[in-house]
Write a protein that holds these residues in place. Sequence first.
Motif, PDB file in Angstrom:
ATOM      1  N   ASP A  25       0.484  -1.341  -0.272  1.00  0.00           N
ATOM      2  CA  ASP A  25      -0.106  -0.052  -0.677  1.00  0.00           C
ATOM      3  C   ASP A  25       0.896   1.494   0.014  1.00  0.00           C
ATOM      4  O   ASP A  25       0.283   2.459  -0.985  1.00  0.00           O
ATOM      5  N   ASP A  26       2.047   1.155   0.856  1.00  0.00           N
ATOM      6  CA  ASP A  26       2.548   2.563   1.221  1.00  0.00           C
ATOM      7  C   ASP A  26       3.946   2.252  -0.179  1.00  0.00           C
ATOM      8  O   ASP A  26       4.994   3.542   0.171  1.00  0.00           O
ATOM      9  N   TRP A  27       3.862   2.041  -1.902  1.00  0.00           N
ATOM     10  CA  TRP A  27       4.869   2.023  -2.263  1.00  0.00           C
ATOM     11  C   TRP A  27       4.510   2.132  -3.618  1.00  0.00           C
ATOM     12  O   TRP A  27       3.112   1.763  -4.145  1.00  0.00           O
ATOM     13  N   GLU A  28       5.275   3.359  -3.870  1.00  0.00           N
ATOM     14  CA  GLU A  28       5.009   3.397  -5.533  1.00  0.00           C
ATOM     15  C   GLU A  28       5.892   3.152  -6.342  1.00  0.00           C
ATOM     16  O   GLU A  28       7.689   3.628  -6.003  1.00  0.00           O
ATOM     17  N   VAL A  29       5.695   2.242  -7.533  1.00  0.00           N
ATOM     18  CA  VAL A  29       7.115   1.360  -8.188  1.00  0.00           C
ATOM     19  C   VAL A  29       6.699   2.304  -9.266  1.00  0.00           C
ATOM     20  O   VAL A  29       5.585   2.686 -10.079  1.00  0.00           O
TER      21      VAL A  29
END
Length: 149
Positions: A25-29
């Motif tokens: 949820d808290d990762w932007e890839v």
Amino acid sequence: MYRIMVVDDEDYILKALSRTLGLQDDWEVETYIDPREALRRARTTVFDAVITDYRMPDMDGIELLQALREIQPDTIRILLTGVIDIETLMSAINQAGAFRFVPKPWEDDQLLDCINEGLKYRDIIVENRILARTVREQREALKSMGYDG
């Protein structure tokens, strides 16, 4: 929110990694097939972690991690490789400051654990740097007020 860069010259690997990492949820890839494009992006955007393949045309993963180390020294650098020999490992550690190696094919849980450990480690490094700067500034302020301690 953590920003993660993934670099691999194989599109299907990027898609698989993007699917796995995108579940957090808290990762932007962000994914890149071209390491030079990834470096251009790293000059304008801070990444918390970078995962790259070792064997790529034009620029290998160690060269990419070395360049990223200069641009963003606090970024956690992870090498994804199907080839593991002692020379590669030593080069990645000494020249690129790799945090970990993840063998191909990878286990999703192992990869996620590795990234999470790296992000925690990065948070500690950044926090320590901020605390050290604050202490230095406070000492300088006290010295300027005549306190010597």
